[in-house]
Design an enzyme around this catalytic site. Structure first.
Site, PDB file in Angstrom:
ATOM      1  N   CYS A 143      34.210  35.613  42.684  1.00  0.00           N
ATOM      2  CA  CYS A 143      34.925  36.453  41.720  1.00  0.00           C
ATOM      3  C   CYS A 143      34.013  37.383  40.933  1.00  0.00           C
ATOM      4  O   CYS A 143      34.496  38.180  40.127  1.00  0.00           O
ATOM      5  CB  CYS A 143      35.735  35.574  40.775  1.00  0.00           C
ATOM      6  SG  CYS A 143      36.863  34.492  41.664  1.00  0.00           S
ATOM      7  N   HIS A 153      36.326  37.602  31.613  1.00  0.00           N
ATOM      8  CA  HIS A 153      36.712  37.035  32.905  1.00  0.00           C
ATOM      9  C   HIS A 153      38.092  36.407  32.745  1.00  0.00           C
ATOM     10  O   HIS A 153      38.946  36.585  33.608  1.00  0.00           O
ATOM     11  CB  HIS A 153      35.670  36.013  33.350  1.00  0.00           C
ATOM     12  CG  HIS A 153      35.883  35.516  34.742  1.00  0.00           C
ATOM     13  ND1 HIS A 153      35.942  36.363  35.823  1.00  0.00           N
ATOM     14  CD2 HIS A 153      36.068  34.268  35.232  1.00  0.00           C
ATOM     15  CE1 HIS A 153      36.139  35.659  36.926  1.00  0.00           C
ATOM     16  NE2 HIS A 153      36.230  34.382  36.592  1.00  0.00           N
ATOM     17  N   GLU A 164      33.970  30.533  28.255  1.00  0.00           N
ATOM     18  CA  GLU A 164      33.639  31.946  28.042  1.00  0.00           C
ATOM     19  C   GLU A 164      33.700  32.293  26.563  1.00  0.00           C
ATOM     20  O   GLU A 164      32.842  33.033  26.047  1.00  0.00           O
ATOM     21  CB  GLU A 164      34.582  32.850  28.833  1.00  0.00           C
ATOM     22  CG  GLU A 164      34.216  34.320  28.705  1.00  0.00           C
ATOM     23  CD  GLU A 164      35.012  35.240  29.610  1.00  0.00           C
ATOM     24  OE1 GLU A 164      34.655  36.429  29.716  1.00  0.00           O
ATOM     25  OE2 GLU A 164      36.007  34.774  30.210  1.00  0.00           O
ATOM     26  N   LYS A 221      43.752  40.075  33.180  1.00  0.00           N
ATOM     27  CA  LYS A 221      44.274  39.213  34.245  1.00  0.00           C
ATOM     28  C   LYS A 221      45.623  38.611  33.859  1.00  0.00           C
ATOM     29  O   LYS A 221      46.354  38.128  34.724  1.00  0.00           O
ATOM     30  CB  LYS A 221      43.281  38.099  34.566  1.00  0.00           C
ATOM     31  CG  LYS A 221      42.017  38.552  35.297  1.00  0.00           C
ATOM     32  CD  LYS A 221      41.141  37.373  35.664  1.00  0.00           C
ATOM     33  CE  LYS A 221      39.877  37.800  36.390  1.00  0.00           C
ATOM     34  NZ  LYS A 221      38.888  38.438  35.502  1.00  0.00           N
ATOM     35  N   HIS A 242      44.546  37.397  39.064  1.00  0.00           N
ATOM     36  CA  HIS A 242      43.112  37.376  39.347  1.00  0.00           C
ATOM     37  C   HIS A 242      42.875  37.945  40.740  1.00  0.00           C
ATOM     38  O   HIS A 242      43.208  37.319  41.751  1.00  0.00           O
ATOM     39  CB  HIS A 242      42.603  35.939  39.239  1.00  0.00           C
ATOM     40  CG  HIS A 242      41.113  35.808  39.322  1.00  0.00           C
ATOM     41  ND1 HIS A 242      40.273  36.881  39.530  1.00  0.00           N
ATOM     42  CD2 HIS A 242      40.300  34.715  39.226  1.00  0.00           C
ATOM     43  CE1 HIS A 242      39.023  36.457  39.554  1.00  0.00           C
ATOM     44  NE2 HIS A 242      39.015  35.150  39.369  1.00  0.00           N
ATOM     45  N   PHE A 253      32.837  31.376  41.621  1.00  0.00           N
ATOM     46  CA  PHE A 253      32.523  30.072  42.204  1.00  0.00           C
ATOM     47  C   PHE A 253      31.089  30.091  42.753  1.00  0.00           C
ATOM     48  O   PHE A 253      30.647  31.095  43.312  1.00  0.00           O
ATOM     49  CB  PHE A 253      33.477  29.753  43.356  1.00  0.00           C
ATOM     50  CG  PHE A 253      34.834  29.245  42.935  1.00  0.00           C
ATOM     51  CD1 PHE A 253      35.193  29.159  41.605  1.00  0.00           C
ATOM     52  CD2 PHE A 253      35.755  28.847  43.892  1.00  0.00           C
ATOM     53  CE1 PHE A 253      36.447  28.688  41.226  1.00  0.00           C
ATOM     54  CE2 PHE A 253      37.014  28.377  43.535  1.00  0.00           C
ATOM     55  CZ  PHE A 253      37.360  28.290  42.205  1.00  0.00           C
TER      56      PHE A 253
END
Length: 414
Positions: free
Chosen positions: A163, A303, A314, A335, A340, A399
């Site tokens: 991502c 994010h 975050e 998002k 996403h 990831f």
């Protein structure tokens, strides 16, 4: 070399639409692109919702023969590139093609093609496998096809960091221009993995929201009762250009890339490092390279995926970097509206930062009604806000512990 890098063209395909202004208006209106999945039968799947592209016809951007030889992630990347090049007003000729490069990639790659070809193999044996299988599935083929279609002969490679993919592609493209290896870079990401296997894999991880009875409210970053992310598909492409080159042709300048950093968590395949150390370092490094103090930042496109751990960590990282100023920054997650977009998220969100500078408004984080007590920053809840954005950060975390941060600034002549 002190070469400045600016953005002179943007193009995207998103679950909210395709046209630059159409998508921007939907974002500012707080609209959601999430709905029940229409592309396959979701019987037996724990999650039945996604942010799909609506009415995407690849033949609007390429001929039918070419489209049939591309996986969906390549199709959307090529389409977004077409839009970005048109937006930039750039004229390609024999003189400049060697000085233009491409760094466009995907977080997942050609999973739809793998799925359809595996079915053909099971039903008919190895002779039924398409000879185009391999070039259709490899992740570098988005950049490869873009290079072939527009005869672009400069640096051309792909970065795959889940991502964080598109943010790393843009950041490294800016570095290529800064060191003089190219004058223009086409950069970003595309994703097209809403298919039974890809979707089912995320379901098995229990990573996605199962708010199937209320799709448009399922993506709810920083909300107390968030239950996972909502998968999206699409692409975002930016045209990066060396400043004097852009000025010489009278290009419109959306903003300037002034900072970029990449770090690794070295912690877990899919879970974020609990203290946010990697994200903190990435933001600090990006600000340092941009020559900024924390108090200089007006807007952070987080994010913010709507996962229980990710949003909280975050938030912690932002507080560590910005201190008390963290509470004065508009810290939104788009998002909540787009879902996403995985490997394309970073480029779509970088475009959002640039348009926020241009339009002097920041899109909201929708579905934020009961904030998590551990998520206590200004997330621009539910309604867009007029704001003079001179400097913006875009965070992307993937990831494998891959962290990418871009710093963008409103263009100012020196």
């Amino acid at each position: 070399m002190n070469r400045r890098v600016v953005v002179t063209g943007v193009g995207w395909l998103t679950p909210l639409g395709t046209g630059k202004e159409e998508v921007w208006q939907a974002l500012c209106n707080g609209e959601s692109g999430v709905g029940l999945i229409t592309s396959f039968d979701t019987t037996g799947f724990t999650s039945k919702i996604a942010a799909e592209l609506k009415n995407f016809d690849p033949q609007q951007y390429m001929d039918k023969k070419d489209a049939k030889r591309m996986d969906r992630f390549v199709q959307v990347s090529v389409a977004a590139t077409s839009l970005a090049l048109k937006d930039s007003g750039l004229e390609l000729d024999q003189e400049n093609r060697d000085r233009i490069g491409v760094v466009v990639s995907s977080g997942i790659g050609g999973i739809q093609t793998i799925e359809t070809q595996m079915k053909r193999y099971i039903e008919g044996g190895p002779t039924r496998i398409s000879p185009f299988l391999i070039p259709m599935i490899i992740t570098n083929m988005a950049g490869g096809q873009i290079s072939i279609m527009w005869q672009i002969k400069g640096p051309n490679f792909a970065i795959v960091t889940a991502c964080a993919t598109a943010s790393h592609c843009i950041g490294e493209s800016a570095e290529i221009i800064k060191r003089g290896d190219a004058d223009i870079m086409i950069s970003g990401g595309g994703e097209g993995c809403i298919s039974p296997i890809g979707f089912g894999g995320f379901c098995s991880m229990k990573a996605m929201s199962t708010r199937n009875d209320d799709p448009k409210r399922a993506s709810r970053p920083f909300e107390k009762d968030r239950d996972g992310f909502v998968m999206g598909e699409g692409a975002g492409i930016v045209i990066l250009e060396e400043l004097s080159h852009a000025q010489a042709r009278g290009a419109h300048i959306y903003g300037e890339i002034i900072g970029y950093a990449a770090t690794g968590d070295a912690y877990h395949m899919s879970a974020p490092e609990p203290t946010g150390e990697g994200a903190t370092k990435a933001m600090n490094l990006a600000l340092q390279r941009a020559g900024l103090k924390p108090a200089d930042v007006d807007y952070i496109n987080t994010h913010g995926t709507s996962t229980p751990m990710g949003d909280k960590i975050e938030t912690q990282a932002i507080k560590k970097v910005f201190g008390e100023h963290a509470y004065k920054i508009a810290v939104g997650s788009t998002k909540s509206m787009t879902g996403h977009l995985l490997g394309a998220a970073g480029s779509v969100e970088a475009i959002i930062c640039l348009l926020a500078m241009q339009h002097k408004i920041v899109p909201p984080t929708i579905n934020l009604e009961n904030p998590d007590p551990e998520c206590d920053l200004d997330y621009i809840p539910n309604k867009a806000r007029p704001l003079e954005v001179k400097t913006a950060l875009s965070n992307s975390f993937g990831f494998g512990g891959h962290n990418g941060v871009l710093v963008m600034k409103k263009y100012e002549k020196i």
